[in-house]
Design an enzyme around this catalytic site. Structure first.
Site, PDB file in Angstrom:
ATOM      1  CG  ASP A 485      -2.307  -0.333   0.958  1.00 49.46           C
ATOM      2  OD1 ASP A 485      -2.704  -0.239  -0.210  1.00 49.46           O
ATOM      3  OD2 ASP A 485      -3.027  -0.693   1.907  1.00 49.46           O
TER       4      ASP A 485
HETATM    5  C1  GLC Z   1      -1.507  -3.488   5.495  1.00 52.38           C
HETATM    6  C2  GLC Z   1      -2.752  -3.464   4.647  1.00 52.38           C
HETATM    7  C3  GLC Z   1      -2.634  -4.385   3.474  1.00 52.38           C
HETATM    8  C4  GLC Z   1      -1.352  -4.160   2.724  1.00 52.38           C
HETATM    9  C5  GLC Z   1      -0.164  -4.208   3.661  1.00 52.38           C
HETATM   10  C6  GLC Z   1       1.124  -3.867   2.967  1.00 52.38           C
HETATM   11  O1  GLC Z   1      -1.424  -4.711   6.162  1.00 52.38           O
HETATM   12  O2  GLC Z   1      -3.885  -3.820   5.395  1.00 52.38           O
HETATM   13  O3  GLC Z   1      -3.727  -4.215   2.616  1.00 52.38           O
HETATM   14  O4  GLC Z   1      -1.255  -5.142   1.745  1.00 52.38           O
HETATM   15  O5  GLC Z   1      -0.356  -3.294   4.705  1.00 52.38           O
HETATM   16  O6  GLC Z   1       1.178  -2.527   2.611  1.00 52.38           O
END
Ligand code: GLC
Ligand code: GLC
Length: 815
Positions: A485
């Protein structure tokens, strides 16, 4: 046994032996619609379905001391006041024990010869929690004491509750009837529900005004009424309504008093709202309290909680796995975490406030992978709910609210991995159940109200979305981000008040993700296999074509020489390449290219895993997300470079992606490596709890890595995709009992020194007892398979014949 506690494996409990754990150690109560968070000191709160829109009790996050609000009992004994859970008074106890069990927490505290036990749980299919209380006189003299209960009510909408005091301080309303306190704020207007906090025995006083019970200038550690040993029998008008009962007890030597409190969420339904003007119709509340006033009912309800977990866990049990950490995680705690992540997605924990993120599109799809064997019917419904937050062009709402099931417009979509995860969850559901009718279920698109498009349409839309949205290298466009993300290649934010993940113009951008390419390979292979299973060979061949095309692109464009490149930024420069100054090697593209089947015939897959081993892995903490961490903020990379080095997505150990590497090692028959890597992030295997700090029984999202100043420190426990993926890695790839479309596949990958193990697996209505033997000391390879005494070729268990519901399987590994 550590300083703080130990596993009681027989009772499936984690026993905490002192209350001052390095961080609050949380348990989850409830698994239908009523939920509670409960720490070892009885901290936490309760809600119905949605922690933002139906919060029942109040909780202040980010507080100091940490974890102050909860389900409290106070004891006033002479001049001393204390809590059996130590907090909030923190009066030293003579004895303390907290047992976090499956769906319940039992806290026992002793002081001055009096023992108070508080057992908290949510009965199956009820919208309430019970606290069963036992007060015991352990001395040879009579003991006189007063016991006080305490909760603080929340005005249901938790964000408004903590921000809009000009309104909320004037709306609070309660009613009191005998031992029952009714919290009915906003009931006169649009709400048709209230909260009941009742005691099953007569009480000697009550309070509902926080100012009266606690005192405006006092705290929960020294509430006025408790100090004085007397409730004021207050009724709250506005301000902060609370629920407090006073119970005076005189206990003979050795005597025990037992009773219960009930905290219930009550929907009036069609009942008349009022019994008289301004008077709540209490019919349902009275019934609830009457029901639980019989302590036999309380005990039956508690037995039902235990039985339900025993039944659920019996679906997959491997009682004699040689490694104790793997054994207890796969048999118990990992499955418990899978239940929690399925239920709560990323909404509510010690780190998720219930008002921030709701259900995540990609998160919930992945959570299903570790949950589907437990309650496939619920997984089915969830898949359809998630799918209906997809838009007809293939994009998806990144998050949605559990109560309304509507996408959160303020976050929106444009996370280009999102659509593909739906294929993984759907395939997992069909592999578990064999039920392909889910593909014909209408779920519609979020932008086409009333549309009846079926799930298979969504799946094809998802595939088409990735195929259509590709960049200059032919790789999938990343949009706002992919699984990571924080890899925001289109963000270019210079304003500290902007959201990294939502800022930036993604239309027309050229930034591409190799991780999505790998995920596409995985999803396309799943879909082709599903079509074959359904006898739709033309469709299977069509999807094979997509696969081959993407594979070619990956191999031609994304191999960096010794590992797979992570992405190409908006200017077309590689991310995660030897040519980068920082962030040269990333874990996600190694994982997904390998899982998607890239590099299989040219040796690259193995090299990709070796790069992870060389640059990212340590046996103490697991694999960091990338190497080296970013030391500066990079405009063209976004949030990934915003974190201090060694934390979160900037080269922290992000447990979730580690599990993909565990699976990767099993694909190469590396049983030792798979187990060693598995143990490197396993909470049960953490040795120094003062360093790790997080709960030893559930995964944390993140551990500070070797690149940080605080290596080994766990953070953000409970709600992480690590739950589901770890269970998949351990149960399906290491122990190797893997549902497939046509049946159960047996494909273990274990350390050579393991002599064998047994798995009991309930699958499509059949109880399989699978005995795995390893006489030649190999890691992988099924040499022979004997099913109910008959030899079977290959490693797929055929459907059970003749209506047999119990099948014995003998597996011999070897060359
Ligand atoms: C958090 C989010 C997830 C994402 C991860 C890596 O756990 O909930 O959706 O894939 O971060 O950024
Ligand atoms: C609140 C509002 C204000 C409004 C007043 C009367 O104080 O903030 O805007 O005028 O109520 O309704």
């Amino acid at each position: 046994m550590s300083t703080y506690g130990y596993f009681d494996d027989k009772n499936r409990e984690f026993v905490i032996t002192r209350p001052d754990t390095p961080l609050p150690w949380l348990n989850m109560l409830g698994q239908d619609e009523f939920y509670g968070l409960c720490t070892q000191t009885a901290g936490g709160y309760s809600f119905w379905k949605d922690a933002r829109l139906r919060r029942l009790t109040r909780y202040r996050y980010n507080n100091n001391p940490m974890d102050n609000d909860g389900r409290f009992l106070y004891v006033k004994q002479g001049r001393t006041i204390w809590n059996p859970g130590w907090k909030p008074t923190r009066t030293p106890l003579d004895a303390f024990e907290c047992r976090h069990g499956l769906g319940y927490t039992r806290i026992t505290g002793r002081k001055g010869g009096v023992e108070v036990e508080q057992l908290m749980f949510v009965p199956p299919n009820e919208n309430l929690e019970v606290w069963r209380i036992a007060v015991r006189n352990k001395t040879k003299r009579p003991q006189k004491l007063s016991l006080f209960s305490f909760v603080e009510f929340c005005f249901y909408e938790a964000l408004n509750d903590m921000t809009n005091y000009q309104r909320t301080y004037s709306i609070g309303e309660v009613e009191i009837e005998g031992s029952a306190i009714y919290h009915k704020t906003e009931y006169r207007e649009r709400r048709n529900h209230y909260t009941l906090f009742g005691c099953t025995r007569p009480v000697d006083g009550h309070d509902t005004s926080r100012d009266q019970f606690v005192g405006v200038h006092h705290g929960l550690h020294d509430p006025q009424a408790v100090l004085e040993g007397k409730c004021r029998n207050s009724r709250a008008y506005g301000w902060n309504p609370v629920g407090a009962h006073q119970i005076d007890l005189t206990l003979k030597p050795g005597a025990e008093e037992m009773f219960a409190f009930v905290l219930a969420y009550v929907e009036q339904g069609d009942l008349p709202k009022f019994a008289a003007p301004f008077v709540l119709n209490k019919t349902k509340g009275r019934q609830i309290l009457a029901k639980y006033s019989d302590l036999a009912t309380v005990d039956t309800a508690f037995a039902a909680v235990k039985q339900r977990w025993a039944d659920l866990l019996s679906i997959y049990q491997s009682p004699n796995v040689p490694d104790e950490h793997l054994r207890r995680m796969v048999n118990t705690w990992n499955q418990v975490q899978c239940m929690a992540t399925f239920n709560l997605s990323r909404s509510t924990s010690g780190y998720e406030t219930g008002i921030g993120r709701g259900m995540g599109y990609r998160d919930s799809n992945q959570d299903i992978l570790g949950f589907v064997h437990l309650l496939p019917e619920r997984a089915r419904q969830r898949i359809l709910d998630i799918a209906s937050t997809q838009l007809s062009d293939g994009t998806c709402f990144h998050q949605y609210q559990p109560l309304t099931k509507k996408g959160n417009a303020d976050v929106g979509g444009g996370f280009n991995d999102d659509p593909l995860w739906l294929i993984l969850s759907t395939a997992a559901y069909i592999r578990e159940t064999g039920d392909t009718t889910i593909l014909d279920a209408a779920c519609g698109y979020a932008d086409k109200p009333g549309s009846k498009d079926v799930l298979l349409h969504h799946i094809e839309t998802s595939i088409a979305y990735t195929l259509k949205n590709r960049g200059p290298h032919g790789l999938p466009l990343i949009g706002h981000a992919d699984w990571n993300d924080c890899l925001n290649l289109n963000c270019f934010s210079k304003e500290p008040n902007e959201s990294f993940q939502c800022t930036g113009d993604i239309a027309g951008s050229k930034a591409e993700s190799v991780m999505i390419a790998g995920l596409f390979l995985y999803a396309a292979r799943d879909l082709a296999a599903l079509y074959r299973f359904m006898g739709r060979n033309d469709d299977a061949l069509r999807v094979d074509g997509y696969y081959a095309d993407m594979l070619k692109t990956v191999e031609e464009q994304a191999w960096d020489g010794a590992w797979y490149t992570r992405a190409f930024d908006a200017a077309g420069h590689p991310v995660g390449s030897k040519s980068c100054k920082e962030g040269k090697v990333f874990i996600e593209s190694q994982a997904w290219c390998v899982l998607g089947g890239a590099g299989r015939n040219n040796g690259r897959a193995k090299k990709a895993l070796q790069a992870v081993d060389k640059y990212l892995y340590t046996s103490e903490h697991g694999c960091a997300l990338q190497y080296p961490p970013y030391s500066e903020y990079h405009l063209e990379l976004g949030e990934v470079s915003s974190y201090p080095p060694g934390y979160k997505e900037n080269a922290g150990v992000f447990s979730h992606n580690n599990t993909w590497i565990h699976i990767g090692w099993t694909m190469f028959g590396e049983g030792e490596k798979a187990l060693e890597y598995y143990l490197s992030i396993c909470p049960s295997a953490k040795k120094d709890h003062d360093v790790y700090r997080s709960e030893p029984y559930v995964y944390a999202q993140m551990t500070a890595s070797q690149f940080s100043p605080t290596p080994g420190e766990g953070k953000n426990s409970w709600l992480t995709g690590t739950g589901a993926w770890s269970f998949v890695a351990a149960s399906q790839y290491m122990l190797g009992i893997r549902p497939d479309f046509a049946g159960l596949r047996i494909d273990p990958c274990i350390p050579k020194k393991w002599k064998g193990f047994t798995v009991k697996r309930r699958f499509r209505g059949v109880e399989y007892t699978i005995e795995v033997k390893n006489p030649q000391g190999v890691s992988k390879g099924v040499k022979s398979l004997v099913v109910d005494g008959k030899k079977v070729a290959g490693n797929l268990l055929p459907p059970s014949s003749g209506g047999r519901t119990a099948v014995k399987v003998e597996v011999t590994l070897g060359a």
